[in-house]
Structures are given as C-alpha cells and as structure tokens.
Design a protein around this motif. Structure first.
Motif, PDB file in Angstrom:
ATOM      1  N   ALA A 189      -0.872 -12.553  -3.245  1.00  0.00           N
ATOM      2  CA  ALA A 189      -0.474 -12.244  -1.875  1.00  0.00           C
ATOM      3  C   ALA A 189       0.571 -11.144  -1.817  1.00  0.00           C
ATOM      4  O   ALA A 189       1.401 -10.992  -2.730  1.00  0.00           O
ATOM      5  CB  ALA A 189       0.068 -13.501  -1.193  1.00  0.00           C
ATOM      6  N   ALA A 190       0.519 -10.360  -0.760  1.00  0.00           N
ATOM      7  CA  ALA A 190       1.530  -9.331  -0.522  1.00  0.00           C
ATOM      8  C   ALA A 190       2.880  -9.979  -0.279  1.00  0.00           C
ATOM      9  O   ALA A 190       2.967 -11.056   0.323  1.00  0.00           O
ATOM     10  CB  ALA A 190       1.137  -8.475   0.676  1.00  0.00           C
ATOM     11  N   GLN A 191       3.924  -9.332  -0.745  1.00  0.00           N
ATOM     12  CA  GLN A 191       5.275  -9.817  -0.477  1.00  0.00           C
ATOM     13  C   GLN A 191       5.767  -9.173   0.813  1.00  0.00           C
ATOM     14  O   GLN A 191       5.717  -7.954   0.968  1.00  0.00           O
ATOM     15  CB  GLN A 191       6.191  -9.464  -1.647  1.00  0.00           C
ATOM     16  CG  GLN A 191       5.795 -10.134  -2.952  1.00  0.00           C
ATOM     17  CD  GLN A 191       6.692  -9.749  -4.113  1.00  0.00           C
ATOM     18  OE1 GLN A 191       7.813  -9.276  -3.912  1.00  0.00           O
ATOM     19  NE2 GLN A 191       6.219  -9.962  -5.328  1.00  0.00           N
ATOM     20  N   GLY A 192       6.224  -9.992   1.748  1.00  0.00           N
ATOM     21  CA  GLY A 192       6.618  -9.471   3.057  1.00  0.00           C
ATOM     22  C   GLY A 192       5.395  -9.176   3.902  1.00  0.00           C
ATOM     23  O   GLY A 192       4.375  -9.871   3.828  1.00  0.00           O
ATOM     24  N   GLU A 211       1.701  -7.789  -9.454  1.00  0.00           N
ATOM     25  CA  GLU A 211       3.044  -8.072  -8.948  1.00  0.00           C
ATOM     26  C   GLU A 211       3.690  -6.803  -8.401  1.00  0.00           C
ATOM     27  O   GLU A 211       4.305  -6.814  -7.324  1.00  0.00           O
ATOM     28  CB  GLU A 211       3.898  -8.655 -10.076  1.00  0.00           C
ATOM     29  CG  GLU A 211       5.334  -8.992  -9.689  1.00  0.00           C
ATOM     30  CD  GLU A 211       5.460 -10.229  -8.826  1.00  0.00           C
ATOM     31  OE1 GLU A 211       6.556 -10.447  -8.267  1.00  0.00           O
ATOM     32  OE2 GLU A 211       4.475 -10.971  -8.699  1.00  0.00           O
ATOM     33  N   ARG A 212       3.555  -5.691  -9.132  1.00  0.00           N
ATOM     34  CA  ARG A 212       4.133  -4.427  -8.677  1.00  0.00           C
ATOM     35  C   ARG A 212       3.484  -3.967  -7.371  1.00  0.00           C
ATOM     36  O   ARG A 212       4.140  -3.396  -6.504  1.00  0.00           O
ATOM     37  CB  ARG A 212       3.953  -3.354  -9.754  1.00  0.00           C
ATOM     38  CG  ARG A 212       4.784  -3.590 -11.001  1.00  0.00           C
ATOM     39  CD  ARG A 212       6.252  -3.287 -10.741  1.00  0.00           C
ATOM     40  NE  ARG A 212       7.032  -3.449 -11.955  1.00  0.00           N
ATOM     41  CZ  ARG A 212       7.963  -4.364 -12.140  1.00  0.00           C
ATOM     42  NH1 ARG A 212       8.240  -5.223 -11.167  1.00  0.00           N
ATOM     43  NH2 ARG A 212       8.636  -4.439 -13.261  1.00  0.00           N
ATOM     44  N   MET A 213       2.177  -4.198  -7.219  1.00  0.00           N
ATOM     45  CA  MET A 213       1.514  -3.831  -5.974  1.00  0.00           C
ATOM     46  C   MET A 213       1.915  -4.765  -4.833  1.00  0.00           C
ATOM     47  O   MET A 213       2.136  -4.318  -3.704  1.00  0.00           O
ATOM     48  CB  MET A 213      -0.005  -3.824  -6.186  1.00  0.00           C
ATOM     49  CG  MET A 213      -0.485  -2.641  -7.029  1.00  0.00           C
ATOM     50  SD  MET A 213      -2.266  -2.406  -7.040  1.00  0.00           S
ATOM     51  CE  MET A 213      -2.706  -3.407  -8.457  1.00  0.00           C
ATOM     52  N   ILE A 218       0.983  -4.941  -0.765  1.00  0.00           N
ATOM     53  CA  ILE A 218      -0.456  -4.915  -1.035  1.00  0.00           C
ATOM     54  C   ILE A 218      -0.944  -6.317  -1.371  1.00  0.00           C
ATOM     55  O   ILE A 218      -0.363  -6.997  -2.230  1.00  0.00           O
ATOM     56  CB  ILE A 218      -0.784  -3.962  -2.196  1.00  0.00           C
ATOM     57  CG1 ILE A 218      -0.382  -2.526  -1.837  1.00  0.00           C
ATOM     58  CG2 ILE A 218      -2.263  -4.020  -2.559  1.00  0.00           C
ATOM     59  CD1 ILE A 218      -0.543  -1.540  -2.989  1.00  0.00           C
ATOM     60  N   GLU A 219      -1.995  -6.749  -0.684  1.00  0.00           N
ATOM     61  CA  GLU A 219      -2.678  -7.984  -1.055  1.00  0.00           C
ATOM     62  C   GLU A 219      -3.733  -7.620  -2.107  1.00  0.00           C
ATOM     63  O   GLU A 219      -4.636  -6.830  -1.843  1.00  0.00           O
ATOM     64  CB  GLU A 219      -3.340  -8.618   0.168  1.00  0.00           C
ATOM     65  CG  GLU A 219      -4.096  -9.910  -0.142  1.00  0.00           C
ATOM     66  CD  GLU A 219      -4.747 -10.494   1.096  1.00  0.00           C
ATOM     67  OE1 GLU A 219      -4.051 -11.220   1.839  1.00  0.00           O
ATOM     68  OE2 GLU A 219      -5.942 -10.200   1.332  1.00  0.00           O
ATOM     69  N   VAL A 220      -3.597  -8.201  -3.299  1.00  0.00           N
ATOM     70  CA  VAL A 220      -4.426  -7.806  -4.425  1.00  0.00           C
ATOM     71  C   VAL A 220      -5.499  -8.858  -4.689  1.00  0.00           C
ATOM     72  O   VAL A 220      -5.182 -10.022  -4.965  1.00  0.00           O
ATOM     73  CB  VAL A 220      -3.586  -7.593  -5.699  1.00  0.00           C
ATOM     74  CG1 VAL A 220      -4.460  -7.059  -6.829  1.00  0.00           C
ATOM     75  CG2 VAL A 220      -2.416  -6.645  -5.428  1.00  0.00           C
ATOM     76  N   HIS A 221      -6.755  -8.454  -4.592  1.00  0.00           N
ATOM     77  CA  HIS A 221      -7.876  -9.326  -4.941  1.00  0.00           C
ATOM     78  C   HIS A 221      -8.301  -8.970  -6.365  1.00  0.00           C
ATOM     79  O   HIS A 221      -8.896  -7.911  -6.589  1.00  0.00           O
ATOM     80  CB  HIS A 221      -9.034  -9.128  -3.967  1.00  0.00           C
ATOM     81  CG  HIS A 221      -8.753  -9.609  -2.588  1.00  0.00           C
ATOM     82  ND1 HIS A 221      -9.432 -10.667  -1.998  1.00  0.00           N
ATOM     83  CD2 HIS A 221      -7.836  -9.200  -1.666  1.00  0.00           C
ATOM     84  CE1 HIS A 221      -8.962 -10.869  -0.778  1.00  0.00           C
ATOM     85  NE2 HIS A 221      -7.989  -9.997  -0.553  1.00  0.00           N
TER      86      HIS A 221
END
Length: 398
Positions: A189-192, A211-213, A218-221
């Motif tokens: 999940a995106a942070q913020g 984590e960096r994204m 950024i929500e990373v799939h």
C-alpha cells in the motif's frame, strides 16, 4: 589466539565452544582452498562470485539475485552485527553458499537478535571460513567467475570433488527468475495519500524496492514473473516496474511483455535485471561479465549531469550498447531513439538506459540500497516525475 585457532573454537551465542570440521572449496579449474566449516555441514554448489561491501551481509544473503551463487565476502570480518528480522530483503537466504575469512566471535549490535552462523545453520546454508579470501578474490578476478563446490565434514574427504563441481550447470543460459518470483500477486500500500498505481513484475524483487515506491505515494502491485500483458492491464497501472533478479537475460521470456508495455506507452522503470531486459526489448544484446559487479561501493557516472554516484551492485551480465550518443533502437522505429545514461567508472560497463521517444528508463545498479549507499535514491523521484508527466499528457488528450 590466531585466526585459525579462533575459527576452530568459536563461542556461539550461548557461550559454548563450537568445534569446526574440515572444509574445502573447489573451483572448476581445479584450484582448491582449505578451511573450516561455517554454517551448515555438507555440500553445496553454485557460481563463485565476490562481493566488495564492507557491510550489508544480511541484505546480500537474502537478495534473490544471488540464487545459485556462492558469495565470497572480501571484507575479512563478517557477522559482527548479527542478524535481525528487520533487514531481510526476502523471506529466506538465497545464496547457495557463503565464504568468509574471519567469522565474528560474537555479534555486537543493539539490533542483533541471533548470530549469523546460527541463521546459516538454521536455513541449511553450507559455508566455509578460515581461508584466504583475498587470494580467492584475486583468482576470480584473473580467471573469472566460475562454478564452485564447498564440501565440509565427511563430504570434504571425497575423492571426486572436482568431477562433482564440473557436473554442475553453468550460469550462462540459466533462466532463474521464475524460481525466485512470487507465486501470487500481492499489494504494498501507498504511504499517505495514494498518487499512482504501479505494476511491479517480480523477477527477484527485494523488499526495499516497493517500500521506496510506497514512500512516494505509489500503490505497488507485485506480480509473478509469468504475468501476461492482459493480466497486467487489469490493474490499470500508471506505470510498470521490472525488478532485479538472477540468471541470464538472454533466456528471459519477459522481453516480449516489456515490448508490449513500451508500445502501449506505459511509463517504465527497470532495475538491474530489469535494465538488461529493457536493453533486450529495445534490440540490444547482453553478455556475461568476466567477474561482475557486486558490492555497495561501485562508482557510476550520470552522463547527463556529470555527477558520480557511489552505488550498490549485484550483476554478472550487462547490456551491449554504444556508450556515446543517441542511437535508434535496434528493435525498430516503434521504439525510437535510445542513449546510455550511466556508465561504470571502473570499466565503462553500461549502467543505465534512457528512451528518448518513449517514457522508459532503467539502471543496472540498486537505488533502493537498503544497506546503503543512497546516492541514487533520486531515481525513484525520477520515476514519479515520469508518472506525473504521462498522466498530464493523458489528461490533455482526454
């Protein structure tokens, strides 16, 4: 007490003396190094490579890119900071074997939860210590990375050790990303506030990358290595990411998927193996380096700015592309023009590619660099800028 005596009688975390068994390391050219057991007792095989990092051994061990490799640490003292549950780059140790000169007598760090050797033993990783890793590294630099076997305990007494080593498969021609990729898709999940959705194809992804994204909204799939373009499109990504990973890029089936992504105009960012696959998707070749780049102290030149970055590397293959000027993509006019954006200052190896007519770029090194350095962290911001620009253009067209 000298180094060899310390290795034979090393206190464990519980304070008891650990008496080591004899061990031998055999390279495919017949060169042999004797030492003592470290970690699990038994036999292991892989490609012998060396890592020049002074720290970050936990991240190295758990990097899926090291699948089927025996890692030689050039720093003499390893294990000083122990092991913790926070710095893992994946759920397990991936190296086939581990070679160190002087194992730490005991860890000394406030974050340490257990010893490195206990972790190696618990995960059945065969290693060797007490040998001259400097001489071994010099040999690999002169002769190149090669197949290797580590034999300890009863296995070290065998008479056909070299035959066992030469019977192992070579890294050239090996398709390994499918062996380390996730079996099921998952979401980081995106942070913020969520700003973008990115489809990350897991070819051996390290935990710090999504984590960096995520830190940038950024929500990373994270998707399996065998994901199809149609499955990727179902999440309606704002961008696509290809991760690091092991093996020979010439065998990777994901090149066709990446070409579909590029032709669809979806912004793309690739790291390490992802850089090699972008090169192949554009029509460039790849080749195996003599001994590769591995460690967290490699100098790279950003050709656009003239800035020199100290970077983290782990690769044994590279893209074969001209390092000067803009060139048409060999794969055809649909892919436009390309230029090499970064080069290694040690040997002029291609360290980055930039498409000039498509929203795509990649680097051969690791900007996520959990163990440091962080000179290249700006590349995630560059990816965000690419996503923003693409979204603005799409909005103007609508």
């Amino acid at each position: 007490m000298d180094g060899s005596a310390a290795a034979r009688q090393q206190p464990t975390a519980g304070g008891r003396l650990l008496r080591r068994e004899a061990a031998v390391l055999v390279l495919e050219d017949g060169t042999t190094f004797t030492g003592e057991s470290y970690g699990a007792i038994g036999t292991t095989f892989g490609e012998a490579v060396f890592s020049t990092g002074m720290s970050g051994y936990q991240e190295t061990l758990t990097d899926p890119s090291y699948h089927r490799q025996v890692v030689v640490m050039t720093a003499p003292h390893i294990g000083n900071t122990g092991i913790n549950d926070e710095d893992q780059e994946s759920s397990r140790i991936w190296v086939s074997g581990f070679v160190v000169r002087d194992p730490a007598l005991r860890p000394s760090n406030w974050r340490s939860q257990r010893t490195l050797e206990d972790e190696l033993r618990d995960q059945d990783v065969v290693g060797i210590c007490g040998l001259d890793t400097r001489a071994l590294t010099r040999h690999l630099r002169e002769r190149g990375a090669m197949r290797v076997g580590i034999f300890s305990g009863e296995a070290a007494q065998g008479s056909n050790l070299l035959d066992q080593v030469t019977a192992q498969p070579s890294m050239a021609g090996a398709e390994l990303a499918s062996e380390v990729s996730t079996g099921e898709a998952y979401v980081v999940a995106a942070q913020g506030t969520k700003r973008f959705t990115v489809a990350a194809v897991d070819l051996g992804i390290k935990a710090m990358t999504p984590e960096r994204m995520a830190e940038r909204g950024i929500e990373v799939h994270v998707l399996p290595a065998d994901v199809s373009f149609e499955q990727l499109q179902q999440i309606r990504p704002d961008g696509v990411f290809f991760s690091n990973g092991p093996g020979d890029p010439s065998t990777a089936p994901q090149v066709e998927l990446l070409q579909q992504v590029l032709l669809a105009g979806i912004p793309f960012f690739g790291i390490c193996f992802g850089n090699q696959l972008l090169g192949r998707a554009l029509g460039f070749g790849t080749y195996k380096l003599k001994y590769g780049h591995r460690g967290i102290n490699q100098p790279v030149l950003d050709k656009a700015t003239g800035k020199v970055e100290i970077t983290a590397h782990n690769h044994g293959f590279a893209v074969d592309a001209p390092i000067e000027g803009e060139v048409p993509a060999p794969a055809g006019s649909d892919f436009g023009r390309v230029r090499v954006s970064h080069i290694c200052l040690n040997d002029d190896v291609v360290e980055g590619l930039e498409c000039l007519d498509l929203p795509a770029f990649s680097v051969q090194y690791h900007p996520e660099a959990a163990a440091g350095p962080h000179d290249a962290a700006y590349l995630f911001d560059r990816f965000v800028g690419l996503l923003e620009s693409s979204k603005t253009v799409a909005g103007e067209k609508n």
